[in-house]
Design an enzyme around this catalytic site. Structure first.
Site, PDB file in Angstrom:
ATOM      1  N   GLY A   7      65.351 -42.956  -8.952  1.00 33.37           N
ATOM      2  CA  GLY A   7      66.656 -42.474  -9.778  1.00 33.37           C
ATOM      3  C   GLY A   7      67.650 -41.857  -8.956  1.00 33.37           C
ATOM      4  N   ALA A   8      67.923 -42.311  -7.662  1.00 39.40           N
ATOM      5  CA  ALA A   8      68.684 -41.612  -6.874  1.00 39.40           C
ATOM      6  C   ALA A   8      70.249 -42.263  -6.862  1.00 39.40           C
ATOM      7  CB  ALA A   8      68.205 -41.514  -5.458  1.00 39.40           C
ATOM      8  N   GLY A  11      73.732 -39.551 -11.058  1.00 33.77           N
ATOM      9  CA  GLY A  11      73.337 -38.563 -11.917  1.00 33.77           C
ATOM     10  C   GLY A  11      72.407 -37.610 -11.081  1.00 33.77           C
ATOM     11  N   ILE A  12      71.531 -36.938 -11.724  1.00 33.44           N
ATOM     12  CA  ILE A  12      70.800 -35.853 -11.513  1.00 33.44           C
ATOM     13  C   ILE A  12      70.019 -36.229 -10.026  1.00 33.44           C
ATOM     14  CG2 ILE A  12      69.053 -34.169 -12.046  1.00 33.44           C
ATOM     15  CD1 ILE A  12      69.768 -34.684 -14.882  1.00 33.44           C
ATOM     16  N   ASP A  58      62.202 -51.530  -9.415  1.00 33.92           N
ATOM     17  CA  ASP A  58      62.315 -51.391 -10.860  1.00 33.92           C
ATOM     18  C   ASP A  58      60.943 -50.645 -11.187  1.00 33.92           C
ATOM     19  OD1 ASP A  58      62.390 -51.308 -13.869  1.00 33.92           O
ATOM     20  OD2 ASP A  58      62.930 -53.544 -13.885  1.00 33.92           O
ATOM     21  N   TYR A 145      62.462 -41.304 -27.088  1.00 33.00           N
ATOM     22  CA  TYR A 145      62.872 -40.720 -25.754  1.00 33.00           C
ATOM     23  C   TYR A 145      62.111 -39.302 -25.850  1.00 33.00           C
ATOM     24  CZ  TYR A 145      65.554 -38.193 -22.228  1.00 33.00           C
ATOM     25  OH  TYR A 145      65.917 -37.357 -21.222  1.00 33.00           O
ATOM     26  N   VAL A 180      73.661 -32.994 -19.557  1.00 28.91           N
ATOM     27  CA  VAL A 180      74.083 -32.945 -18.091  1.00 28.91           C
ATOM     28  C   VAL A 180      75.042 -34.243 -18.191  1.00 28.91           C
ATOM     29  CG1 VAL A 180      73.526 -32.851 -15.752  1.00 28.91           C
ATOM     30  CG2 VAL A 180      72.029 -32.146 -17.334  1.00 28.91           C
TER      31      VAL A 180
HETATM   32  N1  LIG Z   1      71.916 -36.402 -18.350  1.00 28.53           N
HETATM   33  C1  LIG Z   1      71.206 -35.482 -19.408  1.00 28.53           C
HETATM   34  O1  LIG Z   1      71.895 -35.103 -20.349  1.00 28.53           O
HETATM   35  C2  LIG Z   1      69.895 -35.578 -19.284  1.00 28.53           C
HETATM   36  C3  LIG Z   1      69.043 -34.283 -20.117  1.00 28.53           C
HETATM   37  C4  LIG Z   1      67.677 -34.163 -19.900  1.00 28.53           C
HETATM   38  C5  LIG Z   1      66.954 -35.122 -19.037  1.00 28.53           C
HETATM   39  N2  LIG Z   1      67.466 -36.187 -18.280  1.00 28.53           N
HETATM   40  C6  LIG Z   1      66.697 -36.810 -17.561  1.00 28.53           C
HETATM   41  O2  LIG Z   1      67.277 -36.886 -16.291  1.00 28.53           O
HETATM   42  C7  LIG Z   1      66.887 -38.079 -15.496  1.00 28.53           C
HETATM   43  C8  LIG Z   1      67.865 -38.530 -14.651  1.00 28.53           C
HETATM   44  O3  LIG Z   1      68.962 -38.976 -15.649  1.00 28.53           O
HETATM   45  P1  LIG Z   1      70.676 -38.936 -15.415  1.00 28.53           P
HETATM   46  O4  LIG Z   1      71.012 -37.951 -16.596  1.00 28.53           O
HETATM   47  O5  LIG Z   1      70.793 -38.426 -14.077  1.00 28.53           O
HETATM   48  O6  LIG Z   1      70.851 -40.216 -15.838  1.00 28.53           O
HETATM   49  P2  LIG Z   1      71.591 -41.406 -14.887  1.00 28.53           P
HETATM   50  O7  LIG Z   1      72.882 -41.025 -14.277  1.00 28.53           O
HETATM   51  O8  LIG Z   1      71.819 -42.552 -15.897  1.00 28.53           O
HETATM   52  O9  LIG Z   1      70.561 -41.670 -13.853  1.00 28.53           O
HETATM   53  C9  LIG Z   1      69.274 -42.423 -14.157  1.00 28.53           C
HETATM   54  C10 LIG Z   1      68.658 -42.661 -12.958  1.00 28.53           C
HETATM   55  O10 LIG Z   1      67.347 -43.650 -13.242  1.00 28.53           O
HETATM   56  C11 LIG Z   1      67.329 -44.810 -12.658  1.00 28.53           C
HETATM   57  N3  LIG Z   1      66.648 -45.705 -13.403  1.00 28.53           N
HETATM   58  C12 LIG Z   1      66.584 -45.836 -14.869  1.00 28.53           C
HETATM   59  N4  LIG Z   1      65.722 -47.051 -15.005  1.00 28.53           N
HETATM   60  C13 LIG Z   1      65.148 -47.399 -13.917  1.00 28.53           C
HETATM   61  C14 LIG Z   1      64.120 -48.242 -13.536  1.00 28.53           C
HETATM   62  N5  LIG Z   1      63.632 -49.103 -14.377  1.00 28.53           N
HETATM   63  N6  LIG Z   1      63.738 -48.206 -11.927  1.00 28.53           N
HETATM   64  C15 LIG Z   1      64.416 -47.460 -11.289  1.00 28.53           C
HETATM   65  N7  LIG Z   1      65.307 -46.692 -11.334  1.00 28.53           N
HETATM   66  C16 LIG Z   1      65.591 -46.511 -12.857  1.00 28.53           C
HETATM   67  C17 LIG Z   1      68.750 -45.295 -12.464  1.00 28.53           C
HETATM   68  O11 LIG Z   1      69.067 -46.058 -11.445  1.00 28.53           O
HETATM   69  P3  LIG Z   1      69.205 -47.701 -11.653  1.00 28.53           P
HETATM   70  O12 LIG Z   1      69.924 -47.994 -13.121  1.00 28.53           O
HETATM   71  O13 LIG Z   1      69.949 -48.122 -10.448  1.00 28.53           O
HETATM   72  O14 LIG Z   1      68.180 -48.246 -11.501  1.00 28.53           O
HETATM   73  C18 LIG Z   1      69.427 -43.927 -12.094  1.00 28.53           C
HETATM   74  O15 LIG Z   1      69.418 -43.738 -10.873  1.00 28.53           O
HETATM   75  C19 LIG Z   1      66.367 -38.925 -16.704  1.00 28.53           C
HETATM   76  O16 LIG Z   1      64.874 -39.004 -16.489  1.00 28.53           O
HETATM   77  C20 LIG Z   1      66.791 -38.411 -17.664  1.00 28.53           C
HETATM   78  O17 LIG Z   1      65.893 -38.698 -18.874  1.00 28.53           O
HETATM   79  C21 LIG Z   1      68.755 -36.306 -18.275  1.00 28.53           C
END
Ligand SMILES: NC(=O)c1ccc[n+]([C@@H]2O[C@H](COP(=O)([O-])OP(=O)(O)OC[C@H]3O[C@@H](n4cnc5c(N)ncnc54)[C@H](OP(=O)(O)O)[C@@H]3O)[C@@H](O)[C@H]2O)c1
Length: 249
Positions: A7-8, A11-12, A58, A145, A180
């Site tokens: 997930g690089a 976001g995080i 994926d 979720y 976040v």
């Molecule tokens: N943001 C928040 O408020 C928050 C809070 C608590 C926990 N989190 C957790 O933090 C983690 C990162 O989320 P984020 O907030 O940084 O959101 P984000 O910006 O949407 O990033 C999500 C990342 O996961 C990748 N991803 C999603 N589905 C995928 C798949 N099927 N195969 C491979 N890669 C996949 C996306 O890449 P592609 O779309 O390019 O595949 C993207 O790089 C997640 O696990 C989320 O549940 C987020």
């Protein structure tokens, strides 16, 4: 030395990759969007002179998770960040089953497979699994979720204890962020209901916690406070508060 970050592409995960590159780790970066991964590769190679291997996968597909692990073996990564994941806001009854299962495949099954295979194959190192504060409480309107993140939290903390007891030089650590600012809200189909921290700040706390071997990493004082008070609230109060917050989204 290599680190794997899933997930690089945003976001995080992207920020964690940046911070590990700053610490001179070579990287294997994974997501579906290859252009974003290639942009990050260029940025990090130029800024920090590290090697970056792009793996467009994926991870909702089990075979891809096994293939990714296999392809990583030649790099022998010492840090694994299982960060890829997404949420869906809304009533459980309104969400289609295929979408829920896709989320479970990404948030739970992929994390389980990669944690299992790396615990078995890596001689030493650290695995950081990204859960969520939502994993600490049943969350109406974010039910599936929150349940996936409860799985990630329980799995990681229990395995870490097992490994410590067995005196194995592998740690399984769990990051539990609150809100976040990332693409998360857009993907989940919701506006943020609470003020969030930046992905950079979250990643800074995550990487610091990773190197300090913190079993559960909570980014920010508010999250520490929230977790503390959750212990004293009755379930009915937790459910109604969580419902109101999600309803605002
Ligand atoms: N943001 C928040 O408020 C928050 C809070 C608590 C926990 N989190 C957790 O933090 C983690 C990162 O989320 P984020 O907030 O940084 O959101 P984000 O910006 O949407 O990033 C999500 C990342 O996961 C990748 N991803 C999603 N589905 C995928 C798949 N099927 N195969 C491979 N890669 C996949 C996306 O890449 P592609 O779309 O390019 O595949 C993207 O790089 C997640 O696990 C989320 O549940 C987020």
């Amino acid at each position: 030395m290599y680190a794997l970050v899933t997930g690089a592409s945003s976001g995080i995960g992207r920020e964690i990759a940046r911070q590990l590159a700053q610490r001179k780790y070579d990287l294997i970066i994974v997501a579906r969007r290859v252009d974003e991964l290639n942009d990050l590769k260029l940025e990090l190679a130029n800024a920090f002179g590290v090697n970056v291997v792009v793996k467009p996968f994926d991870l909702s597909n089990r075979d891809n998770c096994v293939k990714l692990h296999w392809e990583c073996l030649e790099y022998d990564p010492k840090i694994i960040v299982n960060n890829a994941g997404f949420g869906r806001v809304g009533a459980f009854a309104d969400h289609d089953l295929a979408g829920d299962l896709g989320m479970i495949d990404t948030n739970v099954t992929a994390v389980h497979i990669l944690t299992k295979l790396f615990v078995q194959s890596m001689g030493e190192g650290r695995i950081l699994n990204v859960a969520s504060m939502a994993g600490f409480l049943p969350t109406p309107l974010l039910a599936s979720y929150a349940a996936t993140k409860a799985y990630v939290h329980h799995l990681g903390t229990a395995i870490d204890y097992e490994l410590r007891k067995a005196k194995k030089p592998i740690r399984v650590l769990t990051l539990c962020p609150g809100p976040v600012h990332t693409e998360f809200g857009t993907v989940a189909g919701a506006e943020a209901a609470l003020p969030g921290m930046s992905a950079k700040r979250c990643a800074t706390i995550a990487v610091r916690g990773l190197f300090r071997n913190r079993r559960v990493i909570l980014p920010g004082f508010t999250m520490h406070l929230t977790r503390f008070f959750l212990r004293f609230l009755p379930l009915s109060a937790i459910l109604s508060t969580a419902y109101s917050i999600q309803k605002k989204k």
